[in-house]
Design a protein around this motif. Sequence first.
Motif, PDB file in Angstrom:
ATOM      1  N   LYS A  28       0.872  -1.071  -0.041  1.00  0.00           N
ATOM      2  CA  LYS A  28       0.089   0.021   0.038  1.00  0.00           C
ATOM      3  C   LYS A  28       0.820   1.269   0.123  1.00  0.00           C
ATOM      4  CE  LYS A  28      -4.334  -1.615  -0.077  1.00  0.00           C
ATOM      5  NZ  LYS A  28      -5.215  -1.454  -1.010  1.00  0.00           N
TER       6      LYS A  28
ATOM      7  N   GLU B 228     -12.735  -3.889  -6.790  1.00  0.00           N
ATOM      8  CA  GLU B 228     -12.613  -2.442  -5.865  1.00  0.00           C
ATOM      9  C   GLU B 228     -13.176  -1.501  -6.633  1.00  0.00           C
ATOM     10  OE1 GLU B 228      -8.159  -1.472  -5.788  1.00  0.00           O
ATOM     11  OE2 GLU B 228      -9.001   0.429  -5.070  1.00  0.00           O
TER      12      GLU B 228
ATOM     13  N   ASP C 236     -10.486  -0.956   1.376  1.00  0.00           N
ATOM     14  CA  ASP C 236     -10.880  -1.062   0.099  1.00  0.00           C
ATOM     15  C   ASP C 236     -12.369  -1.530   0.089  1.00  0.00           C
ATOM     16  OD1 ASP C 236      -8.387  -0.236  -0.933  1.00  0.00           O
ATOM     17  OD2 ASP C 236      -8.354  -2.030  -2.269  1.00  0.00           O
TER      18      ASP C 236
HETATM   19 MG    MG Z   1      -6.585   0.842  -4.938  1.00  0.00          MG
END
Ligand code: MG
Length: 461
Positions: A359, A384, A376
């Motif tokens: 991330k 997503e 998410d």
């Molecule tokens: Mg993303």
Amino acid sequence: MKRIAEVLKQGQPQEEVTIVGWVRTKRELKDFTFLEVNDGSSLANLQVVLDPTLDNYQTFLKQLNTGASLQATGLLVPSPGKGQNIELKATMITVYGESDPEDYPLQKKRHSFEFLRTIGHLRSRTNTMGAVLRVRNACSAAIHRFFQERDFLWIQTPIITTSDCEGAGELFTVTSLDLEKLPRTQNQKVDYSQDFFGGKAYLTVSGQLEAEVMAMAFSNVYTFGPTFRAENSNTSRHLAEFWMVEPEMAFCDLQGDQDLAESFLKYIFKSVLASCPEDLEFFNQRIDNSVLATAESIINNQFERLTYTEAVSLLIKAERSFEYPVEWGIDLQSEHERYLAEDLFKKPVIVTNYPKNIKAFYMRLNEDNQTVAAMDILVPKIGEIIGGSQREERLDILEKRMLEQEISPTELWWYLDLRRYGTVPHAGFGLGFERLVQLMTGMANIRDVIPFPRTPGSAEF
Ligand code: MG
Ligand code: 4AD
């Protein structure tokens, strides 16, 4: 002059009205000619009836083919045909522009979406694109309403930037240098100090960093604008230019971030169901028969919330195999995301606390030192749709994370300053606007929910 949507909804028999629009179809019978006219205000067309008593009936008929534009005045009369209550018996027709029936690309038959993409300048005159773009408009209006009702300030963040917010290196360079004669430094590198902005500049991948600046002054803000990613992924869910909605809240943690995102999605669906019922009914009948059920399920169900670690163990236990093997530490692929939202929970799923290594640098480090306060939101069919996090508000930890990810603290000095002067816990997220419109309409390809798609190898219109 009246919009056709208004005439169809409120028109009374014997009322005289004038409408304008484009001919969708023409049907000639012995004593009458029927035109289906559409002005973009609704999915339904207004039937305009011409009869031989009209001045110049024969001349008009020749001019009025599919695609032609006209103004029609006449009396509304009850329609004997099925599917409409009212039609317009024309007393006067003005033709603005003819259209050659031989070569007008939109014929009466159904065209494939692939073909329609090759006529991007005309495809908005089809039922499907018309409905998509009206729903897209209703979504935008609902998004602004949601935030305005909650006193969020709409901030216009820059399109040209010098920082890579996501650190993923998917940037389009912006330059005014002459590419045939690039200035060079002594060691033969391109000398960007001679470029327009005095250094390297890019199209933004996200307005988040600037939104954080603004949240540190106004508490609650949001952006809604175009973002750009030079990722060469030719999928049905990626565009090189897409719109993102990014709220940013000071004095907010990951919990508050999830709560806002969930009520946000529910609000948008409720609002668009109310404002575009005919268009959504059309998608449900013609494009994807789960559209209305999906909308109802988003509005009425609590989203499932689980951690990345829990999600991974559910994926490992899944009674099916994945193309991309699952183990703790992997970035979830779209097949995994869809399994969770579509097959397992059958509703939106919020996954939190991902491993820090997959991330972005700005996400807040958790106490375990392994995961970050990310979230998410995964939805059926798409995967997503929202990515967000609580932000790292502690200067020392943020600097360390930047160095780990090879992001220069010197270049982002102003971002670090926010942690030096009055830092506060804060959080936000980004919603992929086109993915929202896909979810809302059931359209399979993201290229068909934006008026002018930009994808690898394609930016014609
Ligand atoms: Mg993303
Ligand atoms: O997850 P992403 O990369 O998050 C950010 O950019 C954060 N800065 C957002 C924030 O916290 N303020 O992107 C956010 C969303 C994704 O969940 C996805 O829906 C959409 O943007 N998205 C795309 N949509 C279409 N085409 C692409 N190439 C996309 N890349 C991301």
